[in-house]
Scaffold this active site. Sequence first.
Site, short mmCIF file in Angstrom:
data_model
loop_
_atom_site.label_atom_id
_atom_site.label_comp_id
_atom_site.label_asym_id
_atom_site.label_seq_id
_atom_site.Cartn_x
_atom_site.Cartn_y
_atom_site.Cartn_z
N ASP A 1 7.79 -75.51 73.00
CA ASP A 1 6.98 -74.36 73.35
C ASP A 1 7.77 -73.14 72.91
OD1 ASP A 1 4.52 -73.39 74.47
OD2 ASP A 1 5.68 -72.55 76.11
N SER A 2 7.10 -72.21 72.30
CA SER A 2 7.81 -71.07 71.76
C SER A 2 6.92 -69.84 71.79
CB SER A 2 8.28 -71.37 70.33
OG SER A 2 7.18 -71.75 69.53
N GLY B 1 2.48 -77.11 60.65
CA GLY B 1 3.69 -76.33 60.40
C GLY B 1 4.86 -76.85 61.21
N ASP C 1 5.01 -63.36 62.76
CA ASP C 1 6.00 -63.21 61.69
C ASP C 1 5.85 -61.93 60.87
OD1 ASP C 1 7.02 -65.59 62.58
OD2 ASP C 1 6.54 -66.75 60.79
N PHE D 1 3.59 -67.40 60.07
CA PHE D 1 2.36 -67.40 60.87
C PHE D 1 2.64 -66.66 62.16
CE2 PHE D 1 4.76 -71.25 61.74
CZ PHE D 1 4.74 -71.35 63.11
N GLY E 1 0.07 -81.57 67.06
CA GLY E 1 -0.68 -81.86 65.84
C GLY E 1 -0.55 -80.72 64.84
N ASN E 2 0.21 -79.68 65.20
CA ASN E 2 0.39 -78.51 64.35
C ASN E 2 1.16 -78.89 63.09
OD1 ASN E 2 1.99 -76.20 63.29
ND2 ASN E 2 0.96 -75.06 64.92
N ARG F 1 13.35 -71.92 66.27
CA ARG F 1 13.08 -73.36 66.28
C ARG F 1 14.16 -74.13 65.52
NH1 ARG F 1 8.02 -73.29 64.93
NH2 ARG F 1 7.33 -73.11 67.06
#
Length: 195
Positions: free
Chosen positions: A68-69, A11, A153, A150, A8-9, A179
């Site tokens: 997943d990161s 970004g 970063d 975000f 649901g993010n 990503r």
Amino acid sequence: MKLVLASGNRGKLREFREAFGSQLASVSELMDPIEVEENAESFAGNALLKARAIYNRLGSEYLVIADDSGISVPLLGGAPGIYSARYAGEGADDKANLRKLIDELKKREVERTPAYYTAAIAIVGEKGEYVVHGWMHGDVIDEARGEKGFGYDPIFIPEGYDRTLGELDESIKSEISHRAKAIKLARPLIEMLRK
């Protein structure tokens, strides 16, 4: 075959929609949120847990994408790694996680040290389960610089640059990010699986 992002993010949804267009739905548009315990020992494992859980709920007419990161700092034994989102504790926000990483560097009296971001993208559908990875290497520094991006970063300087991701334009980040690299690998796989 309908394409769904198990996040649901906003970004993340924006980044994935840039790659896959408006045909990509967010899981929050299709069902109530479910809590998936991310207890695997790798980014790939956690991405698969999320994708499987959503696929099992939605059914075989869907192709589910999950990622997943996080960031790893070899000096800190690879931390925060898979705990990047909760490095400062459960429920910690980006600022608290960032502050903890800066504090860990300062404790060791290190102003700059190598680090890398990892992104694992899992794809789950009726034709099987797949995972691709993307990496971005660089250094972390002991002070936040820049308001863009975000997470970590503002302290990450990508290889070949002298500014943090918090200072670089979004257009550069979308070319070099972990990503973005993983999405590039996922795209042909997803196109093949949707046929």
